[in-house]
Enzyme design. Structure first.
Site, PDB file in Angstrom:
ATOM      1  N   SER A  12       0.815  -1.218   0.000  1.00  0.00           N
ATOM      2  CA  SER A  12       0.000   0.000   0.000  1.00  0.00           C
ATOM      3  C   SER A  12       0.849   1.269   0.000  1.00  0.00           C
ATOM      4  CB  SER A  12      -0.953   0.012   1.203  1.00  0.00           C
ATOM      5  OG  SER A  12      -0.227  -0.024   2.410  1.00  0.00           O
ATOM      6  N   GLY A  55      -3.757  -5.287 -11.941  1.00  0.00           N
ATOM      7  CA  GLY A  55      -3.604  -5.757 -10.570  1.00  0.00           C
ATOM      8  C   GLY A  55      -4.937  -5.817  -9.867  1.00  0.00           C
ATOM      9  N   ASN A  88       7.339  -8.363   1.489  1.00  0.00           N
ATOM     10  CA  ASN A  88       7.836  -7.014   1.775  1.00  0.00           C
ATOM     11  C   ASN A  88       7.274  -6.427   3.065  1.00  0.00           C
ATOM     12  OD1 ASN A  88       8.660  -4.066   0.977  1.00  0.00           O
ATOM     13  ND2 ASN A  88       6.424  -4.007   1.264  1.00  0.00           N
ATOM     14  N   TYR A 153      13.747  -6.261  15.592  1.00  0.00           N
ATOM     15  CA  TYR A 153      13.771  -6.108  14.127  1.00  0.00           C
ATOM     16  C   TYR A 153      14.974  -6.840  13.528  1.00  0.00           C
ATOM     17  CZ  TYR A 153      13.535  -3.360   9.721  1.00  0.00           C
ATOM     18  OH  TYR A 153      13.439  -2.946   8.414  1.00  0.00           O
ATOM     19  N   LYS A 157      14.864  -9.878  10.857  1.00  0.00           N
ATOM     20  CA  LYS A 157      15.469  -9.731   9.522  1.00  0.00           C
ATOM     21  C   LYS A 157      16.596 -10.749   9.316  1.00  0.00           C
ATOM     22  CE  LYS A 157      12.870  -6.389   7.958  1.00  0.00           C
ATOM     23  NZ  LYS A 157      11.869  -6.702   6.914  1.00  0.00           N
ATOM     24  N   ILE A 186      16.187   3.681   3.238  1.00  0.00           N
ATOM     25  CA  ILE A 186      15.376   3.997   2.059  1.00  0.00           C
ATOM     26  C   ILE A 186      14.319   5.033   2.472  1.00  0.00           C
ATOM     27  CG2 ILE A 186      13.931   3.030   0.224  1.00  0.00           C
ATOM     28  CD1 ILE A 186      16.750   1.745   0.297  1.00  0.00           C
TER      29      ILE A 186
HETATM   30  P1  NAI Z   1       6.414   1.332   5.157  1.00  0.00           P
HETATM   31  O1  NAI Z   1       6.106   1.477   6.599  1.00  0.00           O
HETATM   32  O2  NAI Z   1       6.419   2.528   4.282  1.00  0.00           O
HETATM   33  O3  NAI Z   1       5.470   0.228   4.499  1.00  0.00           O
HETATM   34  C1  NAI Z   1       5.264  -1.004   5.112  1.00  0.00           C
HETATM   35  C2  NAI Z   1       4.159  -1.726   4.405  1.00  0.00           C
HETATM   36  O4  NAI Z   1       3.906  -2.965   5.096  1.00  0.00           O
HETATM   37  C3  NAI Z   1       2.866  -0.957   4.397  1.00  0.00           C
HETATM   38  O5  NAI Z   1       2.240  -1.123   3.149  1.00  0.00           O
HETATM   39  C4  NAI Z   1       2.042  -1.640   5.493  1.00  0.00           C
HETATM   40  O6  NAI Z   1       0.667  -1.549   5.294  1.00  0.00           O
HETATM   41  C5  NAI Z   1       2.510  -3.071   5.346  1.00  0.00           C
HETATM   42  N1  NAI Z   1       2.244  -3.882   6.527  1.00  0.00           N
HETATM   43  C6  NAI Z   1       2.691  -3.693   7.785  1.00  0.00           C
HETATM   44  N2  NAI Z   1       2.201  -4.649   8.595  1.00  0.00           N
HETATM   45  C7  NAI Z   1       1.450  -5.468   7.823  1.00  0.00           C
HETATM   46  C8  NAI Z   1       0.685  -6.631   8.068  1.00  0.00           C
HETATM   47  N3  NAI Z   1       0.618  -7.156   9.290  1.00  0.00           N
HETATM   48  N4  NAI Z   1       0.036  -7.227   7.028  1.00  0.00           N
HETATM   49  C9  NAI Z   1       0.099  -6.716   5.781  1.00  0.00           C
HETATM   50  N5  NAI Z   1       0.802  -5.598   5.493  1.00  0.00           N
HETATM   51  C10 NAI Z   1       1.462  -4.975   6.494  1.00  0.00           C
HETATM   52  O7  NAI Z   1       7.827   0.611   5.115  1.00  0.00           O
HETATM   53  P2  NAI Z   1       8.900   0.428   3.961  1.00  0.00           P
HETATM   54  O8  NAI Z   1      10.040   1.279   4.292  1.00  0.00           O
HETATM   55  O9  NAI Z   1       8.275   0.514   2.627  1.00  0.00           O
HETATM   56  O10 NAI Z   1       9.344  -1.080   4.274  1.00  0.00           O
HETATM   57  C11 NAI Z   1       9.049  -2.188   3.433  1.00  0.00           C
HETATM   58  C12 NAI Z   1       9.948  -3.331   3.848  1.00  0.00           C
HETATM   59  O11 NAI Z   1      11.304  -2.966   3.690  1.00  0.00           O
HETATM   60  C13 NAI Z   1       9.794  -3.726   5.317  1.00  0.00           C
HETATM   61  O12 NAI Z   1       9.915  -5.127   5.448  1.00  0.00           O
HETATM   62  C14 NAI Z   1      10.965  -3.047   5.975  1.00  0.00           C
HETATM   63  O13 NAI Z   1      11.340  -3.687   7.167  1.00  0.00           O
HETATM   64  C15 NAI Z   1      12.017  -3.164   4.893  1.00  0.00           C
HETATM   65  N6  NAI Z   1      13.110  -2.226   4.987  1.00  0.00           N
HETATM   66  C16 NAI Z   1      12.905  -0.876   4.910  1.00  0.00           C
HETATM   67  C17 NAI Z   1      13.981  -0.016   4.973  1.00  0.00           C
HETATM   68  C18 NAI Z   1      13.843   1.464   4.903  1.00  0.00           C
HETATM   69  O14 NAI Z   1      14.852   2.162   5.087  1.00  0.00           O
HETATM   70  N7  NAI Z   1      12.668   2.023   4.619  1.00  0.00           N
HETATM   71  C19 NAI Z   1      15.338  -0.514   5.137  1.00  0.00           C
HETATM   72  C20 NAI Z   1      15.446  -1.942   5.192  1.00  0.00           C
HETATM   73  C21 NAI Z   1      14.362  -2.752   5.112  1.00  0.00           C
END
Ligand code: NAI
Length: 242
Positions: A12, A55, A88, A153, A157, A186
């Protein structure tokens, strides 16, 4: 030829949205998973369509095993197959371990690690039958180096890295590849509250990554061309030492 079917969890916003859009542009029909923010998921669907792709929305909570089993069964009934899975969805809930609540530990492990089992297990069965599939899971630099305040976390991971390497060996002969992307910092909602100046000093490339930097790597690992790459962890971190 029919389009490949790709499920992206947590699509989302942020990285998941960019991955969904890029996979659609590469020719996949994208199943856009989200938990609760439907308007955001609809915005992702609009981007997918604008990219010339197709989609549909599929809401479920990746931390809920029963919901995942039922939802994946429904998706397989409709589409007969899933060719690409991008795990993701993720959350963080930071605290020094001495102050961490059991709930913080459990929520982060459930969403970031148990989700790997909940979503991947029913899908990899189908991929093995198809003798073809691509699984990519988003880990993090935190799972490679450890980051203070993120024991939960980092554990989750690091866990998905180990799980992916093991699964890669289990299904390699079936034409299914299992790989990990390890992003650094990111620009998304997840990193919005962090101290930019301090973090930039740690990034040799001198900038935060963009969701599209991660999406490009995901599209490659999910492509036919990447069929001999499995059990790999690809850093997308601007040169941060791991
Ligand atoms: P974000 O917070 O912008 O998006 C996270 C997404 O996961 C959202 O769409 C949210 O609705 C969804 N989500 C959370 N819990 C959920 C659940 N129980 N069921 C279904 N959907 C769920 O985060 P971002 O930054 O886009 O992160 C995406 C992935 O990348 C995550 O796994 C995060 O840990 C990983 N990541 C992010 C980094 C960053 O710097 N932003 C760095 C390294 C990893």
């Amino acid at each position: 030829m029919d389009k490949r079917i790709a499920l992206v969890t947590g699509a989302s916003r942020g990285i998941g949205r960019a991955v969904a859009t890029a996979l659609a542009a590469s020719g996949c029909h994208v199943l856009i998973n989200y938990r609760c923010r439907q308007p955001d998921a609809e915005a992702t669907l609009a981007l997918v369509q604008r990219a010339g792709g197709s989609g549909e929305l599929c809401p479920f909570d990746v931390a809920d095993g029963t919901a995942c089993e039922q939802s994946v069964a429904g998706l397989l009934q409709t589409h007969q197959r899933i060719d690409v899975l991008v795990n993701n969805a993720g959350i963080r809930s930071d605290s020094l371990l001495v102050f961490m609540k059991a709930e913080q530990w459990q929520q982060v492990l459930a969403t970031n690690l148990s989700s790997f089992f909940n979503v991947t297990q029913p899908i990899v069965k189908q991929m093995a039958l198809q003798r073809q599939g691509r699984i990519v899971t988003i880990a993090s630099t935190a799972g490679q180096t450890g980051v203070e305040g993120q024991t939960n976390y980092a554990a989750a991971k690091a866990g998905v890295i180990g799980a992916s390497k093991a699964l890669a060996r289990e299904v390699a002969k079936r034409g299914v590849t299992v790989n990990v992307l390890a992003p650094g910092f990111i620009e998304t909602d997840m990193t919005a509250g962090l101290s930019r100046k301090e973090l930039l000093a740690q990034i040799p490339a001198g900038r935060f990554g963009k969701p599209e930097d991660v999406a490009a790597a995901a599209v490659f690992l999910c492509s036919e061309a990447a069929g001999y790459i499995t059990g790999a962890v690809l850093n997308i971190n601007g040169g941060v030492y791991t």
